[in-house]
Write an enzyme that holds these catalytic residues in place. Structure first.
Site, PDB file in Angstrom:
ATOM      1  CD  GLU A 101      39.190  38.827  39.534  1.00 10.03           C
ATOM      2  OE1 GLU A 101      39.609  37.783  39.003  1.00 10.03           O
ATOM      3  OE2 GLU A 101      38.401  39.606  38.989  1.00 10.03           O
ATOM      4  CB  CYS A 114      43.458  30.184  43.747  1.00 11.37           C
ATOM      5  SG  CYS A 114      44.427  30.889  42.416  1.00 11.37           S
ATOM      6  CB  CYS A 121      51.258  40.109  35.523  1.00 11.46           C
ATOM      7  SG  CYS A 121      52.706  39.025  35.500  1.00 11.46           S
ATOM      8  CB  CYS A 128      48.326  35.861  30.349  1.00 10.75           C
ATOM      9  SG  CYS A 128      47.950  36.294  32.049  1.00 10.75           S
ATOM     10  N   GLY A 177      49.157  37.890  38.922  1.00 12.19           N
ATOM     11  CA  GLY A 177      50.546  38.275  39.155  1.00 12.19           C
ATOM     12  C   GLY A 177      51.532  37.134  39.039  1.00 12.19           C
ATOM     13  CB  SER A 229      53.343  29.298  33.558  1.00 14.22           C
ATOM     14  OG  SER A 229      52.491  29.486  34.655  1.00 14.22           O
ATOM     15  CG  ASN A 305      38.117  29.180  29.769  1.00 18.24           C
ATOM     16  OD1 ASN A 305      37.817  28.173  29.156  1.00 18.24           O
ATOM     17  ND2 ASN A 305      37.996  29.297  31.077  1.00 18.24           N
ATOM     18  CB  CYS A 348      51.157  32.514  37.217  1.00 14.86           C
ATOM     19  SG  CYS A 348      52.150  32.707  35.756  1.00 14.86           S
TER      20      CYS A 348
HETATM   21  S1  SF4 Z   1      50.883  34.134  32.432  1.00 17.25           S
HETATM   22 FE1  SF4 Z   1      51.651  34.689  34.490  1.00 17.25          FE
HETATM   23  S2  SF4 Z   1      53.637  35.646  34.089  1.00 17.25           S
HETATM   24 FE2  SF4 Z   1      52.533  35.649  32.125  1.00 17.25          FE
HETATM   25  S3  SF4 Z   1      51.527  37.662  32.031  1.00 17.25           S
HETATM   26 FE3  SF4 Z   1      50.079  36.202  32.902  1.00 17.25          FE
HETATM   27  S4  SF4 Z   1      50.326  36.414  35.137  1.00 17.25           S
HETATM   28 FE4  SF4 Z   1      52.115  37.312  34.172  1.00 17.25          FE
END
Ligand code: SF4
Length: 363
Positions: A101, A114, A121, A128, A177, A229, A305, A348
């Site tokens: 995406e 973006c 990932c 996440c 990712g 992050s 979210n 990310c």
């Molecule tokens: S926050 Fe970033 S590093 Fe962590 S799992 Fe999600 S995509 Fe991967």
């Protein structure tokens, strides 16, 4: 030339001008053809049949010997504020059919794309959505660039209202990712964006969860804007929220960020997704005050979210504002990210979860 899957080793979206010139020389084509082809490519026209100033035999040869279209657009969603989300599928075996995406976030004076760097990932941050999907593969430099080109093409064929900017001006590596876990693809794409596409490094931002050696190499080779992050500023909590912290704890990240090359008036962005009762407490303010370097860093507080099956809840808007004010009063440049396109690029890997907030008005 083809790889073991019978597929061309060259992908037009990611070919450098030197490689294309070499290829055209082998095909006994005049040198100026390379510029013509790259002009089309850089505008987002990847189908040789649409490259009107090329002779028919060259168009045919390009189409048969180079993989011209690395991605296929599967779906596009448009929000009322102009934000567009794109779902692409890969064409390259063995990842053929896997989806990624990308998002376009237009404003009045700029338009940001973006992009994704991996399918899923490699890391596993518990809040996440991308992380829950597991890792399926790295994108090539061409597949990373192809996302931008497809969006350029889309803007050209279906422009936004005139109140919004209709040219891509900024690129952020904040989609699916962990870009620093795909150094080959990401470095290759950065080289192209900086050298061939002539995009200023000030207009490119890469978001990472904090892979220290890779950040150091990025700073040495392609010192684009950096976003981290962060999500927690003490090791115990960050070990849980961002597990790569167990390998590269905050002390190592701190040293690395202090050495990252910054141009004048530039800063590192620290992304902080606010999770109710988890990282939005009084003690978290103290940890942030101890960690953040206000001279070089800004803190972005991002609304979480929730999504089905995930135990975390987002902090309330009121609490986020109060949290930000406490930090600001102590000298930290903290902002609460306003709700719209920017929410999508929250951090990310948030892309897939975040983009579900884009109001669906499928075209
Ligand atoms: S926050 Fe970033 S590093 Fe962590 S799992 Fe999600 S995509 Fe991967």
């Amino acid at each position: 030339m083809a790889n073991q899957h019978g597929q061309s080793t060259h992908q037009l979206a990611g070919i450098s001008s030197e490689t294309l010139q070499d290829l055209l020389r082998q095909w006994q084509q005049p040198a100026f053809r390379a510029r013509q082809i790259l002009d089309w490519r850089n505008k987002g026209i990847l189908n040789p049949e649409h490259m009107g100033n090329l002779p028919r035999d060259l168009r045919r040869r390009l189409g048969s010997e180079i993989e011209c279209e690395s991605l296929q657009l599967i779906r596009r969603q448009c929000s009322a504020d102009g934000t567009r989300k794109y779902v692409f599928s890969l064409k390259r075996p063995p990842l053929q059919g896997r989806q990624i995406e990308s998002v376009l976030i237009p404003e009045t004076k700029r338009a940001t794309v973006c992009i994704s760097s991996q399918i899923g990932c490699v890391l596993d941050c518990p809040f996440c959505y991308t992380g829950t999907q597991g890792f399926e593969g790295n994108l090539t430099a061409a597949e990373i660039i192809a996302q931008i080109l497809a969006i350029k093409h889309d803007l050209h064929s279906d422009p936004l209202p005139q109140t919004l900017h209709n040219e891509v001006t900024h690129i952020v590596y904040m989609g699916m990712g962990e870009p620093m876990a795909n150094e080959a693809g990401v470095h290759g794409s950065l080289r192209l964006l900086l050298d061939d596409f002539r995009i200023s490094r000030r207009r490119i931002t890469l978001s990472t969860s904090g892979l220290v050696p890779q950040i150091e190499r990025l700073g040495e080779n392609y010192p684009v804007n950096l976003a981290i992050s962060l999500h927690a500023a003490d090791n115990d909590l960050r070990d849980r929220l961002v597990p790569i912290n167990r390998k590269y704890p905050l002390e190592r990240l701190r040293d690395c960020l202090d050495c990252y090359p910054l141009g004048r008036q530039r800063h590192i962005t620290l992304e902080y997704v606010m999770l109710a009762g988890v990282n939005d407490r009084e003690e978290d303010i103290r940890s942030l005050l101890a960690f953040v370097n206000p001279a070089r860093e800004r803190l972005n507080l991002i609304q979480f979210n929730p999504y089905p099956g995930n135990p975390f809840l987002g902090s309330s808007k009121e609490h986020m504002n109060a949290f930000a004010q406490r930090l600001i009063s102590k000298g930290i440049r903290a902002t609460v990210r306003r709700s719209r396109g920017e929410d999508i690029m929250a951090a990310c890997g948030q892309l897939k979860a975040e983009t579900s907030a884009v109001q669906s008005a499928e075209h």
